[in-house]
Design a protein around this motif. Structure first.
Motif, PDB file in Angstrom:
ATOM      1  N   LEU A  96      -4.949   1.145  11.543  1.00 23.83           N
ATOM      2  CA  LEU A  96      -6.283   1.729  11.403  1.00 23.83           C
ATOM      3  C   LEU A  96      -6.538   2.200   9.975  1.00 23.83           C
ATOM      4  O   LEU A  96      -7.666   2.133   9.479  1.00 23.83           O
ATOM      5  N   GLY A  97      -5.491   2.715   9.324  1.00 21.66           N
ATOM      6  CA  GLY A  97      -5.581   3.087   7.913  1.00 21.66           C
ATOM      7  C   GLY A  97      -6.793   3.927   7.560  1.00 21.66           C
ATOM      8  O   GLY A  97      -6.930   5.074   8.005  1.00 21.66           O
TER       9      GLY A  97
ATOM     10  N   PRO B  71      -3.295   7.366   6.523  1.00 20.24           N
ATOM     11  CA  PRO B  71      -1.878   6.998   6.544  1.00 20.24           C
ATOM     12  C   PRO B  71      -1.658   5.621   5.940  1.00 20.24           C
ATOM     13  O   PRO B  71      -2.452   4.706   6.134  1.00 20.24           O
ATOM     14  N   ASP B  72      -0.571   5.501   5.192  1.00 18.91           N
ATOM     15  CA  ASP B  72      -0.249   4.228   4.556  1.00 18.91           C
ATOM     16  C   ASP B  72       1.252   4.179   4.349  1.00 18.91           C
ATOM     17  O   ASP B  72       1.984   5.129   4.677  1.00 18.91           O
TER      18      ASP B  72
ATOM     19  N   GLY C  62       4.216   6.424   5.340  1.00 19.92           N
ATOM     20  CA  GLY C  62       4.732   7.175   4.207  1.00 19.92           C
ATOM     21  C   GLY C  62       6.033   6.682   3.626  1.00 19.92           C
ATOM     22  O   GLY C  62       6.566   7.298   2.702  1.00 19.92           O
ATOM     23  N   ALA C  63       6.554   5.558   4.138  1.00 19.50           N
ATOM     24  CA  ALA C  63       7.856   5.073   3.682  1.00 19.50           C
ATOM     25  C   ALA C  63       7.718   3.720   2.998  1.00 19.50           C
ATOM     26  O   ALA C  63       6.741   2.995   3.195  1.00 19.50           O
ATOM     27  N   ALA C  64       8.728   3.373   2.207  1.00 19.25           N
ATOM     28  CA  ALA C  64       8.784   2.051   1.593  1.00 19.25           C
ATOM     29  C   ALA C  64       9.371   1.061   2.583  1.00 19.25           C
ATOM     30  O   ALA C  64      10.197   1.424   3.426  1.00 19.25           O
ATOM     31  N   PRO C  65       8.963  -0.200   2.536  1.00 19.27           N
ATOM     32  CA  PRO C  65       9.527  -1.205   3.437  1.00 19.27           C
ATOM     33  C   PRO C  65      11.016  -1.372   3.218  1.00 19.27           C
ATOM     34  O   PRO C  65      11.535  -1.206   2.115  1.00 19.27           O
TER      35      PRO C  65
END
Length: 274
Positions: A159-160, A184-185, A224-227
């Motif tokens: 949804l971002g 959120p992203d 909030g995290a890196a892949p």
């Protein structure tokens, strides 16, 4: 018992959408309170166009206290319409019953209404020699029942930018306070990485997450995290074939997504497979 065996047993034992009506027009899609939404990362469905809607029960709120696995109130209903060449072909419906069990059904369009498809699924012959697969209830559950949340498209990262408005409208509860002003992203260093990782999240992340299928490939994203690091060559191999024993995703697609594959090749700095 291994997780995959438990999931298979669950799929086989689950009722085949018996509580859902025979016609799409009886599911409440035209009622007040039904709202459209659009995930920002698309699931490839052989080029079919899609529209989606959600309806919460009166006063119902989606629990966002677990940002990566939203929880929905009993009575939630969702619809996803698939169109090919500008004509609706199928609409899928999932509902959350009072006992906490998700029910799944597919409806095949016939004129101005759609009729519930057999629980075993079916194959439709479309104009131009195209074939279209309507999933079985087991197919639906193979993707949805084992995911972090059974609802894949109505999720925080999907949804971002729409999330702050949903909070203001009171449709979400328990969300991190920062979401009121900042959607959120996840962390990405370039727009290409953002798009490619979002693509993998939408097409593969419902199975490939911590605690998911026992394969060392983590493609789900966390708010909030890196892949996580990933073997790009392995991903490209599986995304670039429709050999039924090797293709990924394993369900819902007969055709390779050329644009998606090109995006992944760009991100991983690899050649597209022949």
């Amino acid at each position: 018992m291994p997780r995959l065996a438990l999931l298979l047993l669950f799929c086989l034992a689950a009722p085949a959408g018996a509580a859902l009506p025979e016609r799409l027009s009886q599911t409440g899609l035209a009622e007040a309170g039904v709202r459209a939404f659009e995930p920002r990362f698309a699931l490839w469905s052989d080029g079919a166009a899609k529209r989606r809607w959600i309806a919460l029960p009166p006063g119902g709120q989606v629990d966002a206290s677990q940002p990566n696995a939203l929880r929905f109130p009993a009575g939630t209903r969702l619809w996803k319409e698939f169109s090919v060449d500008g004509r609706p072909v199928e609409t899928r419906v999932i509902t959350l019953a009072a006992d906490g069990r998700w029910e799944f059904a597919s409806y095949v369009w016939q004129g101005d209404d759609a009729i519930r498809a057999p629980a075993r699924g079916q194959v439709l012959a479309l104009p131009g020699g195209k074939r279209y697969d309507v999933p079985s209830v087991g197919d639906c559950m193979a993707c949805h029942a084992g995911a972090r949340s059974p609802v894949l498209g109505f999720a925080a990262l999907q949804l971002g930018p729409a999330v702050p408005a949903l909070l203001r409208e009171g449709l979400l509860k328990g969300a991190p306070a920062t979401w009121a002003a900042q959607a959120p992203d996840f962390i990405a260093t370039t727009p290409v990485e953002h798009a490619a990782r979002g693509y993998l999240h939408a097409n593969c992340g419902h199975c490939h997450f911590d605690g998911g299928v026992p394969v060392p490939l983590r493609l789900a994203l966390d708010v909030g995290a890196a892949p996580a690091p990933v073997d790009g060559a392995a991903v490209m191999r599986r995304a670039g074939t429709r050999n039924p024993y090797q293709q990924m995703p394993p369900l819902g697609t007969r055709e390779i997504d050329a644009k998606g594959l090109a995006l992944l090749a760009h991100h991983f700095n690899l050649e597209k497979p022949e």
